[in-house]
Design a protein around this motif. Structure first.
Motif, PDB file in Angstrom:
ATOM      1  N   GLY A  49      64.150  54.915  51.424  1.00  0.00           N
ATOM      2  CA  GLY A  49      63.433  56.068  51.946  1.00  0.00           C
ATOM      3  C   GLY A  49      63.377  57.244  50.996  1.00  0.00           C
ATOM      4  N   ARG A  50      64.084  57.153  49.861  1.00  0.00           N
ATOM      5  CA  ARG A  50      64.069  58.254  48.902  1.00  0.00           C
ATOM      6  C   ARG A  50      62.967  58.028  47.874  1.00  0.00           C
ATOM      7  N   GLU A  51      62.185  59.067  47.624  1.00  0.00           N
ATOM      8  CA  GLU A  51      61.089  58.935  46.677  1.00  0.00           C
ATOM      9  C   GLU A  51      61.621  58.651  45.281  1.00  0.00           C
ATOM     10  N   GLY A  52      60.783  58.019  44.473  1.00  0.00           N
ATOM     11  CA  GLY A  52      61.125  57.843  43.072  1.00  0.00           C
ATOM     12  C   GLY A  52      60.959  56.417  42.596  1.00  0.00           C
ATOM     13  N   GLU A  53      60.254  56.267  41.504  1.00  0.00           N
ATOM     14  CA  GLU A  53      60.131  54.964  40.853  1.00  0.00           C
ATOM     15  C   GLU A  53      59.468  55.152  39.507  1.00  0.00           C
ATOM     16  N   PHE A  54      59.568  54.132  38.688  1.00  0.00           N
ATOM     17  CA  PHE A  54      58.854  54.102  37.420  1.00  0.00           C
ATOM     18  C   PHE A  54      57.500  53.430  37.630  1.00  0.00           C
ATOM     19  N   GLU A  55      56.498  53.957  36.964  1.00  0.00           N
ATOM     20  CA  GLU A  55      55.202  53.285  36.870  1.00  0.00           C
ATOM     21  C   GLU A  55      54.864  53.153  35.396  1.00  0.00           C
ATOM     22  N   TRP A  56      54.224  52.055  35.029  1.00  0.00           N
ATOM     23  CA  TRP A  56      53.939  51.856  33.610  1.00  0.00           C
ATOM     24  C   TRP A  56      52.544  51.274  33.410  1.00  0.00           C
ATOM     25  N   GLN A  57      52.028  51.583  32.248  1.00  0.00           N
ATOM     26  CA  GLN A  57      50.764  51.018  31.790  1.00  0.00           C
ATOM     27  C   GLN A  57      50.914  50.642  30.321  1.00  0.00           C
ATOM     28  N   THR A  58      50.112  49.675  29.907  1.00  0.00           N
ATOM     29  CA  THR A  58      50.055  49.302  28.502  1.00  0.00           C
ATOM     30  C   THR A  58      48.724  49.788  27.939  1.00  0.00           C
ATOM     31  N   LEU A  59      48.788  50.525  26.846  1.00  0.00           N
ATOM     32  CA  LEU A  59      47.590  51.101  26.244  1.00  0.00           C
ATOM     33  C   LEU A  59      47.403  50.572  24.825  1.00  0.00           C
ATOM     34  N   SER A  60      46.158  50.413  24.418  1.00  0.00           N
ATOM     35  CA  SER A  60      45.838  50.134  23.018  1.00  0.00           C
ATOM     36  C   SER A  60      44.842  51.185  22.552  1.00  0.00           C
TER      37      SER A  60
END
Length: 349
Positions: A49-60
């Motif tokens: 219930g606690r907010e927070g996470e990693f989000e990722w993208q791969t860029l070129s």
């Protein structure tokens, strides 16, 4: 490895952008993403219930797929853009092109390097390791800071970037918003530092256990091969280096060495330091420690026998020097890399 301590703050999302480019290492690109995925799972489990996470993208650079050093074709999420303040950028290592080809490779990455400078000015964090440290160093962002790279690239890095303090014995150097690492595995340790910053030590420790990341491995020193340092044109100093290599066990005397080569002690010291970047005695110490390492790795000679073979008579002096150069005691080094000596039971350090 002792993870850095940061207070866990409530956060919505920590954005991670992994840079893909031709010839990068696939594992160096994907391993941190796997770790962030595991971190999210542990975070949700521990703080329901606690907010927070990693989000990722791969860029070129152009948003096009890239081919890694191992010929894997990697699809990306999009092209380079200006990132949100505080984003985490992961720069994977590249296949080392060697020699003069390194200049060409780094020149081909100039647009990426310029983009890194711009994103750093926007308070982004940059994590890299191994040959990726060269990419970051080319940006000038590391000037005046400390950094590391793979142990076998240390001398080239040191010569190429004299304004950077190289800590080649360290596996990860954390300069706050600039993190550099050594060879394979260092990218995971850098990612763990990011996990601890955002999610705390408990989650970082869980990730390390889940993925079997050895956080006690903090040094490259045991793996370092002390350089021969012969990339110079002083023929007399090369002769002296060869002589020292062939006479490791002889007692060292600067005066006798100078007399042998018909040169004054002062001139020998000056020219040797100019050509080799070290004093003759320190250079000989490096040669002796390398010889000792090989004997520990390949023979069952006792520590005393090894010590005497390379020219040391005092056990405590040899042990102190060996530990300073390798980060391990002779006994610990043999336990990790070599054969047990005859008559010695190795059960603990």
């Amino acid at each position: 490895m002792t993870l850095t301590t940061f207070a866990v703050e409530k956060f919505a999302v920590a954005k991670v952008y992994v840079i893909a480019y031709e010839g990068c290492y696939a594992g160096s690109l994907s391993n941190p993403q796997d770790l962030y995925m595991v971190a999210n799972a542990h975070w949700r489990e521990q703080y329901q219930g606690r907010e927070g996470e990693f989000e990722w993208q791969t860029l070129s650079l152009g948003g096009e797929p890239v081919v890694t050093a191992s010929h894997l074709k990697i699809a990306v999420d999009g092209p380079f853009v200006d990132l949100e303040t505080g984003s985490i950028i992961v720069v994977p290592a590249m296949a080392y092109p060697g020699g003069r080809e390194l200049n060409k490779k780094l020149e081909s990455l100039s647009e990426i390097i310029n983009w890194l400078v711009k994103q750093y000015a926007n308070n982004c964090i940059i994590c890299t390791h191994c040959t990726g440290s060269f990419i970051l160093a080319e940006s000038g962002l590391l000037n005046g800071h400390s950094a590391t790279t793979s142990w076998w690239l240390a001398e080239q890095f040191r010569q190429r970037y004299p304004e950077i303090t190289l800590k080649a014995d360290q596996l990860v150097v954390d300069e706050g918003r600039l993190l550099t690492g050594g060879a394979n595995g260092a990218e995971m340790l850098a990612a763990l530092i990011m996990v601890e910053r955002y999610m705390g030590r408990a989650v970082a420790s869980q990730c390390a256990r889940t993925l079997l990341v050895d956080t006690n491995l903090t040094q490259q020193a045991p793996y370092l091969i002390l350089p021969r340092q012969k990339q110079h044109s002083d023929s007399l100093m090369l002769e002296i280096q060869d002589y020292l290599e062939k006479n490791l066990s002889d007692a060292f005397s600067l005066e006798r060495l100078a007399q042998r080569f018909c040169i004054s002690s002062r001139t020998l010291m000056r020219r040797f330091k100019e050509a080799v970047g070290d004093t003759p005695n320190s250079y000989l110490q490096n040669l002796r420690i390398e010889a000792a390492k090989k004997l520990f790795e390949a023979t069952s000679l006792s520590t005393d026998a090894v010590m005497l073979r390379i020219g040391y008579a005092d056990t405590s002096s040899f042990t102190r020097l060996f530990q300073r150069k390798t980060g391990l005691s002779p006994r610990a080094y043999r336990m990790k890399f070599g054969l047990a000596p005859r008559g010695e039971q190795i059960s603990s350090m």
